[in-house]
Design an enzyme around this catalytic site. Structure first.
Site, PDB file in Angstrom:
ATOM      1  N   ALA A  30     -23.290 -27.495 -17.465  1.00 52.17           N
ATOM      2  CA  ALA A  30     -23.823 -28.414 -18.490  1.00 52.17           C
ATOM      3  C   ALA A  30     -22.726 -28.988 -19.382  1.00 52.17           C
ATOM      4  O   ALA A  30     -23.022 -29.706 -20.332  1.00 52.17           O
ATOM      5  CB  ALA A  30     -24.858 -27.683 -19.342  1.00 52.17           C
ATOM      6  N   SER A  31     -21.465 -28.685 -19.073  1.00 50.69           N
ATOM      7  CA  SER A  31     -20.400 -29.123 -19.987  1.00 50.69           C
ATOM      8  C   SER A  31     -20.027 -30.590 -19.808  1.00 50.69           C
ATOM      9  O   SER A  31     -19.420 -31.181 -20.702  1.00 50.69           O
ATOM     10  CB  SER A  31     -19.158 -28.236 -19.805  1.00 50.69           C
ATOM     11  OG  SER A  31     -18.725 -28.257 -18.467  1.00 50.69           O
ATOM     12  N   ARG A  32     -20.338 -31.160 -18.669  1.00 50.70           N
ATOM     13  CA  ARG A  32     -20.002 -32.581 -18.460  1.00 50.70           C
ATOM     14  C   ARG A  32     -20.850 -33.167 -17.328  1.00 50.70           C
ATOM     15  O   ARG A  32     -21.611 -32.457 -16.678  1.00 50.70           O
ATOM     16  CB  ARG A  32     -18.506 -32.749 -18.156  1.00 50.70           C
ATOM     17  CG  ARG A  32     -18.025 -31.937 -16.977  1.00 50.70           C
ATOM     18  CD  ARG A  32     -16.535 -32.200 -16.710  1.00 50.70           C
ATOM     19  NE  ARG A  32     -16.168 -31.725 -15.398  1.00 50.70           N
ATOM     20  CZ  ARG A  32     -15.619 -30.530 -15.165  1.00 50.70           C
ATOM     21  NH1 ARG A  32     -15.372 -29.710 -16.165  1.00 50.70           N
ATOM     22  NH2 ARG A  32     -15.315 -30.174 -13.923  1.00 50.70           N
ATOM     23  N   ASN A 106     -26.990 -26.900 -11.163  1.00 52.75           N
ATOM     24  CA  ASN A 106     -26.271 -28.164 -11.067  1.00 52.75           C
ATOM     25  C   ASN A 106     -24.774 -27.995 -10.768  1.00 52.75           C
ATOM     26  O   ASN A 106     -24.197 -28.835 -10.073  1.00 52.75           O
ATOM     27  CB  ASN A 106     -26.436 -28.929 -12.395  1.00 52.75           C
ATOM     28  CG  ASN A 106     -25.366 -29.990 -12.562  1.00 52.75           C
ATOM     29  OD1 ASN A 106     -25.430 -31.070 -11.974  1.00 52.75           O
ATOM     30  ND2 ASN A 106     -24.336 -29.674 -13.345  1.00 52.75           N
ATOM     31  N   SER A 158     -26.797 -33.055  -2.598  1.00 50.91           N
ATOM     32  CA  SER A 158     -26.017 -34.288  -2.525  1.00 50.91           C
ATOM     33  C   SER A 158     -26.468 -35.077  -1.302  1.00 50.91           C
ATOM     34  O   SER A 158     -26.926 -34.488  -0.314  1.00 50.91           O
ATOM     35  CB  SER A 158     -24.535 -33.968  -2.368  1.00 50.91           C
ATOM     36  OG  SER A 158     -23.805 -35.144  -2.029  1.00 50.91           O
ATOM     37  N   TYR A 171     -17.989 -28.469   1.360  1.00 51.67           N
ATOM     38  CA  TYR A 171     -18.924 -28.990   0.344  1.00 51.67           C
ATOM     39  C   TYR A 171     -20.264 -29.361   0.979  1.00 51.67           C
ATOM     40  O   TYR A 171     -21.341 -29.011   0.475  1.00 51.67           O
ATOM     41  CB  TYR A 171     -18.266 -30.202  -0.320  1.00 51.67           C
ATOM     42  CG  TYR A 171     -19.096 -30.891  -1.386  1.00 51.67           C
ATOM     43  CD1 TYR A 171     -19.225 -30.337  -2.655  1.00 51.67           C
ATOM     44  CD2 TYR A 171     -19.718 -32.115  -1.135  1.00 51.67           C
ATOM     45  CE1 TYR A 171     -19.964 -30.980  -3.646  1.00 51.67           C
ATOM     46  CE2 TYR A 171     -20.453 -32.763  -2.116  1.00 51.67           C
ATOM     47  CZ  TYR A 171     -20.581 -32.195  -3.371  1.00 51.67           C
ATOM     48  OH  TYR A 171     -21.308 -32.829  -4.345  1.00 51.67           O
ATOM     49  N   VAL A 172     -20.202 -30.055   2.125  1.00 53.64           N
ATOM     50  CA  VAL A 172     -21.444 -30.481   2.798  1.00 53.64           C
ATOM     51  C   VAL A 172     -22.250 -29.259   3.254  1.00 53.64           C
ATOM     52  O   VAL A 172     -23.480 -29.232   3.105  1.00 53.64           O
ATOM     53  CB  VAL A 172     -21.119 -31.420   3.982  1.00 53.64           C
ATOM     54  CG1 VAL A 172     -22.348 -31.627   4.852  1.00 53.64           C
ATOM     55  CG2 VAL A 172     -20.582 -32.750   3.484  1.00 53.64           C
ATOM     56  N   ILE A 204     -22.341 -40.983  -7.932  1.00 56.38           N
ATOM     57  CA  ILE A 204     -22.609 -41.018  -9.373  1.00 56.38           C
ATOM     58  C   ILE A 204     -21.277 -41.046 -10.118  1.00 56.38           C
ATOM     59  O   ILE A 204     -20.352 -40.286  -9.776  1.00 56.38           O
ATOM     60  CB  ILE A 204     -23.418 -39.770  -9.804  1.00 56.38           C
ATOM     61  CG1 ILE A 204     -24.646 -39.561  -8.904  1.00 56.38           C
ATOM     62  CG2 ILE A 204     -23.809 -39.853 -11.276  1.00 56.38           C
ATOM     63  CD1 ILE A 204     -25.696 -40.645  -8.927  1.00 56.38           C
TER      64      ILE A 204
HETATM   65  P1  NAP Z   1     -18.407 -32.475 -12.660  1.00 53.28           P
HETATM   66  O1  NAP Z   1     -18.320 -33.611 -13.618  1.00 53.28           O
HETATM   67  O2  NAP Z   1     -17.201 -32.072 -11.904  1.00 53.28           O
HETATM   68  O3  NAP Z   1     -18.979 -31.191 -13.462  1.00 53.28           O
HETATM   69  C1  NAP Z   1     -19.111 -29.977 -12.798  1.00 53.28           C
HETATM   70  C2  NAP Z   1     -19.727 -28.965 -13.742  1.00 53.28           C
HETATM   71  O4  NAP Z   1     -19.800 -27.704 -13.063  1.00 53.28           O
HETATM   72  C3  NAP Z   1     -18.916 -28.751 -14.997  1.00 53.28           C
HETATM   73  O5  NAP Z   1     -19.762 -28.530 -16.094  1.00 53.28           O
HETATM   74  C4  NAP Z   1     -18.130 -27.466 -14.679  1.00 53.28           C
HETATM   75  O6  NAP Z   1     -17.814 -26.789 -15.887  1.00 53.28           O
HETATM   76  C5  NAP Z   1     -19.173 -26.701 -13.851  1.00 53.28           C
HETATM   77  N1  NAP Z   1     -18.560 -25.703 -12.976  1.00 53.28           N
HETATM   78  C6  NAP Z   1     -17.617 -25.889 -12.020  1.00 53.28           C
HETATM   79  N2  NAP Z   1     -17.266 -24.718 -11.466  1.00 53.28           N
HETATM   80  C7  NAP Z   1     -18.031 -23.768 -12.082  1.00 53.28           C
HETATM   81  C8  NAP Z   1     -18.133 -22.362 -11.962  1.00 53.28           C
HETATM   82  N3  NAP Z   1     -17.362 -21.658 -11.095  1.00 53.28           N
HETATM   83  N4  NAP Z   1     -19.003 -21.694 -12.743  1.00 53.28           N
HETATM   84  C9  NAP Z   1     -19.777 -22.363 -13.626  1.00 53.28           C
HETATM   85  N5  NAP Z   1     -19.727 -23.697 -13.808  1.00 53.28           N
HETATM   86  C10 NAP Z   1     -18.850 -24.387 -13.032  1.00 53.28           C
HETATM   87  O7  NAP Z   1     -19.546 -32.706 -11.562  1.00 53.28           O
HETATM   88  P2  NAP Z   1     -20.745 -33.784 -11.524  1.00 53.28           P
HETATM   89  O8  NAP Z   1     -20.238 -34.993 -10.868  1.00 53.28           O
HETATM   90  O9  NAP Z   1     -21.435 -33.846 -12.824  1.00 53.28           O
HETATM   91  O10 NAP Z   1     -21.679 -33.058 -10.442  1.00 53.28           O
HETATM   92  C11 NAP Z   1     -22.710 -32.159 -10.811  1.00 53.28           C
HETATM   93  C12 NAP Z   1     -23.412 -31.697  -9.543  1.00 53.28           C
HETATM   94  O11 NAP Z   1     -23.904 -32.848  -8.841  1.00 53.28           O
HETATM   95  C13 NAP Z   1     -22.506 -30.962  -8.567  1.00 53.28           C
HETATM   96  O12 NAP Z   1     -23.204 -29.927  -7.941  1.00 53.28           O
HETATM   97  C14 NAP Z   1     -22.143 -32.027  -7.558  1.00 53.28           C
HETATM   98  O13 NAP Z   1     -21.820 -31.460  -6.319  1.00 53.28           O
HETATM   99  C15 NAP Z   1     -23.418 -32.828  -7.515  1.00 53.28           C
HETATM  100  N6  NAP Z   1     -23.222 -34.193  -7.043  1.00 53.28           N
HETATM  101  C16 NAP Z   1     -22.426 -35.059  -7.706  1.00 53.28           C
HETATM  102  C17 NAP Z   1     -22.279 -36.354  -7.221  1.00 53.28           C
HETATM  103  C18 NAP Z   1     -21.409 -37.373  -7.894  1.00 53.28           C
HETATM  104  O14 NAP Z   1     -21.261 -38.484  -7.331  1.00 53.28           O
HETATM  105  N7  NAP Z   1     -20.834 -37.099  -9.053  1.00 53.28           N
HETATM  106  C19 NAP Z   1     -22.944 -36.747  -6.053  1.00 53.28           C
HETATM  107  C20 NAP Z   1     -23.757 -35.824  -5.399  1.00 53.28           C
HETATM  108  C21 NAP Z   1     -23.894 -34.558  -5.916  1.00 53.28           C
HETATM  109  P3  NAP Z   1     -16.541 -25.790 -16.030  1.00 53.28           P
HETATM  110  O15 NAP Z   1     -15.424 -26.403 -15.245  1.00 53.28           O
HETATM  111  O16 NAP Z   1     -16.311 -25.704 -17.487  1.00 53.28           O
HETATM  112  O17 NAP Z   1     -17.007 -24.472 -15.463  1.00 53.28           O
END
Ligand code: NAP
Length: 263
Positions: A30-32, A106, A158, A171-172, A204
């Protein structure tokens, strides 16, 4: 003072708001990005939110934003790569706030590379965080949800979990695995009125995708019928719906939020 009933339900929107139950939602990552947008949107929908990730300082910033808008937010440190950290995060959350009604799995990471050269650790560590971590989070909330006979679990998969993607075998696999987990849990939990669904975002705009080259982004855009990249709020809207009372007859499904890039 409470307004008279006829005023409280004078519009369909007011009717919906009046019928909303305040629930407790636990959001990983939830941090970003998408997780942050989900937390803000669930709080705006009237729910108490528990924000989890590794960077607690960033979570505090999101919590401050929720509180400034009149919502209730709490922060817990969580590392999905550690089973002990997951246990500790949920036990601290439930000690302080009681049962968790809504779980949004998430958080996710990438470590891209072609399969032929992918290190075992790069494969396993992505599976551990994205899939095993989400499974262990589900395990933490299932028993109390079963007792309550109400629950919502939303797994962020995803589009590539449905289509595959060269260079992302790890990842997939984790994202396709989340869809399998969603459908299996949905079948196990349906008799207890717990719904389990997945949301599959397309491309996204977040930190995760900001590292991609302009060429890759342009190429993606060409494949999106709605002709724009998605926003974290686009995904959060689907999550808020799946978390609501109104989605109670939907389980085991995958909602695509991808601008039509995969139908
Ligand atoms: P992001 O900006 O990279 O944020 C990832 C989040 O996950 C951060 O809050 C991070 O916080 C947390 N995180 C990472 N490793 C962690 C761990 N070991 N334990 C707990 N928290 C962890 O990613 P996003 O783009 O928002 O994506 C969110 C989700 O949507 C992901 O599952 C991603 O695979 C999926 N998704 C994204 C897209 C896209 O285009 N962006 C597309 C399809 C699916 P910390 O680093 O502080 O732990």
């Amino acid at each position: 003072m409470r307004p008279p009933q006829s005023v409280r339900i004078s519009t369909p929107f007011a009717k919906l708001k009046n019928s909303m139950t305040k629930r407790t939602a636990f959001i990983t990552g939830a941090s970003r990005g998408i997780g942050r947008a989900c937390a803000l949107a669930l709080a705006a929908a009237g729910h108490r939110v528990i924000l989890a990730a590794r960077a607690v300082d960033k979570l505090e910033e999101v919590a401050a934003q929720v509180r400034a808008a009149g919502g209730e937010a709490h922060v817990v440190s969580l590392d999905l790569a550690s089973a002990d950290s997951i246990k500790a995060a949920f036990s601290s959350a439930s000690k302080d706030f009681g049962r968790i009604d809504i779980l949004v799995n998430n958080a996710g990471v990438t470590k891209d590379g072609l399969a032929v050269r992918m290190k075992l650790d790069d494969f396993e560590s992505v599976l551990k965080t994205n899939l095993t971590g989400a499974f262990l989070c589900c395990q933490q909330v299932l028993a109390p949800m079963m007792k309550e006979r109400w629950g919502r679990i939303i797994n962020i998969s995803s589009v590539v979990g449905e289509t595959g993607n060269a260079g992302q075998a790890n990842y997939v696999s984790s994202k396709a695995g989340l869809i399998g987990l969603t459908k299996s849990l949905a079948q196990e939990m349906a008799s207890r009125n717990i719904t389990v669904n997945a949301v599959a975002p397309g491309f996204i705009e977040t930190d995760m995708t900001s590292v991609l080259s302009q060429d890759v982004k342009d190429n993606m855009l060409n494949r999106i019928p709605l002709k724009r990249l998605g926003t974290a709020d686009d995904v959060a809207a689907a999550v808020v719906f799946l978390a609501s009372e109104q989605s109670g007859y939907i389980t085991g499904t995958v909602i695509d939020v991808n601008g039509g890039m995969y139908m």
